[in-house]
Structure formats: C-alpha cells, structure tokens
Design an enzyme around this catalytic site. Sequence first.
Site, short mmCIF file in Angstrom:
data_model
loop_
_atom_site.label_atom_id
_atom_site.label_comp_id
_atom_site.label_asym_id
_atom_site.label_seq_id
_atom_site.Cartn_x
_atom_site.Cartn_y
_atom_site.Cartn_z
N ASP A 90 -13.35 -12.93 -0.87
CA ASP A 90 -12.63 -11.73 -0.46
C ASP A 90 -12.31 -10.89 -1.72
O ASP A 90 -13.22 -10.61 -2.50
CB ASP A 90 -11.37 -12.14 0.33
CG ASP A 90 -10.64 -10.99 0.98
OD1 ASP A 90 -11.11 -10.51 2.04
OD2 ASP A 90 -9.60 -10.56 0.45
N TYR A 126 -9.11 -0.77 8.70
CA TYR A 126 -7.94 -1.41 8.08
C TYR A 126 -7.78 -1.06 6.60
O TYR A 126 -6.66 -0.89 6.10
CB TYR A 126 -8.00 -2.93 8.26
CG TYR A 126 -8.89 -3.66 7.27
CD1 TYR A 126 -8.33 -4.40 6.24
CD2 TYR A 126 -10.28 -3.59 7.36
CE1 TYR A 126 -9.14 -5.06 5.32
CE2 TYR A 126 -11.08 -4.24 6.45
CZ TYR A 126 -10.51 -4.98 5.43
OH TYR A 126 -11.31 -5.61 4.51
N TYR A 143 -6.00 -2.75 -2.48
CA TYR A 143 -6.65 -1.71 -1.68
C TYR A 143 -6.29 -0.32 -2.21
O TYR A 143 -7.14 0.58 -2.25
CB TYR A 143 -6.20 -1.82 -0.22
CG TYR A 143 -6.56 -3.13 0.44
CD1 TYR A 143 -7.72 -3.25 1.20
CD2 TYR A 143 -5.73 -4.24 0.32
CE1 TYR A 143 -8.05 -4.46 1.82
CE2 TYR A 143 -6.06 -5.45 0.93
CZ TYR A 143 -7.22 -5.55 1.67
OH TYR A 143 -7.55 -6.75 2.28
N HIS A 157 -14.45 -15.24 8.38
CA HIS A 157 -14.18 -14.72 7.04
C HIS A 157 -13.57 -15.74 6.08
O HIS A 157 -13.96 -15.81 4.92
CB HIS A 157 -13.26 -13.50 7.14
CG HIS A 157 -12.99 -12.84 5.82
ND1 HIS A 157 -13.98 -12.25 5.06
CD2 HIS A 157 -11.83 -12.68 5.11
CE1 HIS A 157 -13.45 -11.75 3.95
NE2 HIS A 157 -12.16 -12.00 3.96
#
Length: 316
Positions: free
Chosen positions: A101, A150, A230, A295
């Site tokens: 990730d 998202y 992010y 995931h």
Amino acid sequence: MEKIEHTTISTNGINMHVASIGSGPAVLFLHGFPELWYSWRHQLLFLSSMGYRAIAPDLRGFGDTDAPPSPSSYTAHHIVGDLVGLLDQLGIDQVFLVGHDWGAMMAWYFCLFRPDRVKALVNLSVHFLRRHPSIKFVDGFRALLGDDFYFCQFQEPGVAEADFGSVDVATMLKKFLTMRDPRPPMIPKEKGFRALETPDPLPAWLTEEDIDYFAGKFRKTGFTGGFNYYRAFNLTWELTAPWSGSEIKVAAKFIVGDLDLVYHFPGAKEYIHGGGFKKDVPLLEEVVVVDGAAHFINQERPAEISSLIYDFIKKF
C-alpha cells in the site's frame, strides 16, 4: 509476538518506533494505511526464523512514531529520509525492502532515490506509478474517477477525519481492513466510509485481538497522519520532477491479489501486464497474481506471502 523487540530511533527530526526480530541480512517492511508495523507480524516471525533480521517501523504519522502536523511533511522525500536515517542509526548499509500500500509506494521512491541502499525489492498491491510530466497525481485520479474517489475524499483536512470519527475506531478498522469489493472505492461525501458494511463475524485471518491492537493505537493518534500521505501526494509530484522518466534500477518482485482494488484501477492491469511496468522497472523479475486475495494480502494470506518474499530474497 513476545520475542519481537520494540525500540525508538531518532531519525530525520522525528522519533520512530521500530519493531524487530532476528539476526542476519536485514529486511525492512513498510506498512500502509490504516495500518502499523503490526501488519507485518506474520512476516517478521517467518523471516526471522529463516535467518533474517526483520525490521518493521511505524511510519511517520502512525502508531508510536511522531506525527508532524503539516501535510507538507509527508512527501516521499520525508518518508525515504526517515528510512535512510533509520538504516544509518542501525548501522545497516543495504536492506531487502518489502512494501505494501503506501509502504509500497514509498518503497518505489526509496529505490528511485537511493538504489544503493537496497539489495532487492518485494512490493505488494501498489505498482510503480509513472510520473506524468504535466498532470499531478491527485488531479489525474480526479479526472479519471471523479470527486467521490476515496483518494480525492481524503484531500480536504477535517473531512475524512469527521467521517472516520463518526463511528468507533474498531468498527471503522473492521470495515476498512476487510473490504473485498475490487472496484475503486467511491465514497459519496454524504455517506462516507461509515456506510461500508461491518463484517460479522470477522474473517478468520483477522482476530478481535488484532483489531484491538490497531484500534488502541489509532484511538490515541487519530487518522490524520495517514491521511497526510494522500494530502502530500501532489507535492511529491512537484518535488520528483528531477526523476521524471527515471527507471527503478533494483531487482524487484510484485505481488497483488486478483481482488485488490488497486489492481482494478483504470489502466492498472494493462500497465502491469502489457509492458509498461517492465519498461519502468527493467529488473522486475516476476509478477504474482494471487487468486481470491484482496488488498490487505500480507495479513489475509500470511504464509503464502511470507514464502513468496523468502523465495525471492534468498537468491541474493
């Protein structure tokens, strides 16, 4: 788990919590969101039993590691700087690098910036993301998938925090860690992540004890440190202009579940299997697609992933 040692290392202006076990060649594990060093608990025990020094920090912003308040403190340069400093403090010249990730994304940048410190790379879930010369990362996602994607929902400070804070931390983690819908997550602002289904019972690979460990840390820290990865991604795009078009010059293996949401991003499969990935990562030796896995594959399929990592790094 009781054999795992926990230390705090000062690096790059922050204090970093590090879990480690074993002796031998070093393997550095980088976790994702919303996770901790604990996501690698199975791999730490397995790799240490096979003669490796397994090291898994809480990355900047997570768990018992410091969390600077500004999103601009979470670029790839900051994270890689933390990790290079960590290796220096531990007296380690080179490592085997394993990421998942956001940890995988940062592992790609680690190899881009400092290939001299990496013996070989195993990345899970997130393939290399080629830098477009004129379209910032988040802007590209927004153009492809819209504001409800998202990644875009996490951009505005306070919005995602309010969403995640609307339900108990343990419940939110159960929702997030057990997602199996392979479609890119579209989260309308009026519904939020709180609308995701809560698994009952938990899948066999994730126990209430596991959730309690994660939740105990996130109750203390909140999720802002994770969201800041992010929020800093467009800044990372700006700062990586000097590396535009550069190849990853490290021997690599890539593993992804066939139900992984990232594997189903627009263009991902074509990039991974159609030659683009191999062009950007010329020393990519193998791509493994794991049937029926989603995931959070290192936790869902611990024995299989541990073996896939070991089978690759033992060659070096």
